[in-house]
Design a protein around this motif. Structure first.
Motif, PDB file in Angstrom:
ATOM      1  N   HIS A 116       0.780  -1.068  -0.099  1.00 24.36           N
ATOM      2  CA  HIS A 116      -0.181  -0.355  -0.183  1.00 24.36           C
ATOM      3  C   HIS A 116       1.244   0.922  -0.310  1.00 24.36           C
ATOM      4  N   HIS A 120       0.763   5.287  -2.709  1.00 20.67           N
ATOM      5  CA  HIS A 120       0.543   5.988  -2.245  1.00 20.67           C
ATOM      6  C   HIS A 120       2.057   7.067  -3.342  1.00 20.67           C
ATOM      7  N   SER A 151       0.423  10.077   5.956  1.00 23.30           N
ATOM      8  CA  SER A 151      -0.595   9.178   5.538  1.00 23.30           C
ATOM      9  C   SER A 151      -0.883   9.621   7.230  1.00 23.30           C
ATOM     10  N   ASP A 322      -6.733   7.422   0.255  1.00 26.18           N
ATOM     11  CA  ASP A 322      -6.871   6.052  -0.371  1.00 26.18           C
ATOM     12  C   ASP A 322      -7.466   5.368  -1.426  1.00 26.18           C
TER      13      ASP A 322
HETATM   14 ZN    ZN Z   1      -3.265   5.274   2.716  1.00 27.28          ZN
END
Ligand code: ZN
Ligand code: KG4
Length: 352
Positions: A116, A120, A151, A322
């Motif tokens: 993840h 980004h 984040s 996200d």
């Molecule tokens: Zn994130």
């Protein structure tokens, strides 16, 4: 090729289709559907993992179906599926991964597991619609690049020499930048998540009255520490008899200024040290307009004459938070197939 991206690491449920060809240095977004359970978490002042996962079970199929509407025959046209395997909440991650592996098995499509956090960064490799361009250059970011991920769960600095060749330089030792905003937002009676509300409150102010500490700003490494700021804000809140709008706004401004001073200083230090040609921002906090403007200003005015020859890349705001488009993009540039039987979630996944 067409890639279906799936993202369910936290409270969003997202599916996207990207189009890219072997020699492309940016991908094209055909759809990017995001369903969020944020309003439920706002009521509790934070994410309750069980609540997030229950919502995602409801959303996942309709969201994927919606994202596929841009294709005539998805089963035939899709070439691969990219899915977030971590880091994140285990229940949430499982929903995305189990769905992706099922589609992979039924449609006989390759599966790519995506970190993840890299997602980004790869939001910067999406070719966006001209109307939404902010500081986003039309050419792909040049390497070497310094990536700053900011984040709700992470604050990390990375050196990217090319696709698939990255070095982690440092990260937060305690709270993430977004987490600092969310926690102080609660102290200031602002809704969850605090970041966007702190940005809004700070807008009318232009004086750093509280001059909060800038932890580790001169530590000569690329680590961060934001938990002390929460305590500093708490002390001010306790001192204030009435937490009126003006005081709240002034605290928000000073807090934002302290956090951004640290983020910008460390990122520019890294960019200079590694002769970076670009700086890539990513993560929810990168949606903050003040941070985007300040970064640009500091690059242009550093040193006083001439500025730095570094391209600042910031995703369109909707791609900072996200979304599955960034996961599909990360999957394309780091294409590595995983067998549907072998793919597993890794809530603690970080950088190698
Ligand atoms: Zn994130
Ligand atoms: O990347 P993201 O959507 O989810 C994570 O992977 O964590 O980031 C969410 C974080 C939250 O902490 C939120 O307060 C922060 O991003 N955020 C902002 C802004 N929009 C979202 N922080 C500052 N200014 C904003 N405009």
């Amino acid at each position: 090729m067409l890639i279906l991206g799936i993202e369910t690491s936290c409270d969003e449920t997202s599916a996207a289709i990207i189009k890219a060809d072997r020699n492309d240095n940016k991908v094209k977004l055909l759809s990017n559907v995001v369903a969020t359970s944020l309003s439920l978490h706002a009521k509790t002042g934070g994410i309750i993992p069980e609540v997030a996962a229950r919502e995602q079970i409801k959303y996942i199929i309709p969201v994927i179906k919606e994202s596929l509407k841009v294709l005539k025959n998805p089963e035939k046209e899709i070439d691969a599926i990219a899915v977030t395997v971590g880091p994140g909440l285990i229940g949430s991650l499982l929903i995305g991964v189990e769905t992706a592996r099922t589609i992979s098995y039924i449609w006989k499509k390759p599966l790519i597991g995506v970190n993840h956090l890299f997602g980004h960064i790869y939001a910067n490799f999406i070719n966006d619609l001209p109307s939404t361009i902010d500081h986003l250059p039309s050419a792909a970011p040049e390497f070497p690049a310094i990536a700053l991920i900011v984040s709700g769960g992470h604050t990390d600095l990375l050196l990217m020499e090319q696709h698939g060749k990255t070095k982690w330089l440092g990260g937060t030792r305690d709270d993430a930048a977004g987490e600092a905003f969310d926690k102080t937002g609660r102290l200031l009676n602002l809704p969850y998540p605090g970041g966007p509300y702190i940005e809004k409150m700070a807008m009318g102010i232009n004086k750093d009255i509280y001059n909060f500490p800038r932890p580790l700003i001169d530590s000569n490494d690329f680590d961060f520490s934001f938990s002390g700021l929460k305590t500093a804000v708490l002390r001010e809140v306790q001192k204030t008899r009435v937490l009126d709008n003006k005081t709240t706004a002034e605290i928000c401004y000073s807090l934002q200024t302290a956090v951004f001073d640290i983020l910008i200083k460390k990122t520019l230090d890294a960019a200079l040290k590694y002769n970076a040609k670009s700086i890539l921002l990513g993560g929810g906090v990168a949606a903050n307009q003040t941070l985007r403007n300040e970064f640009k200003l500091k690059i242009e005015n550093y040193p006083p004459a001439g500025g730095l020859k570094i391209e600042l890349c910031v995703p369109t705001k909707s791609l900072c938070t996200d979304n599955a488009g960034m996961i599909a993009a990360a999957g394309f540039f780091n294409y590595k197939e995983t067998n549907w039987q072998k793919i597993t979630v890794n809530p603690e996944l970080y950088f190698d």
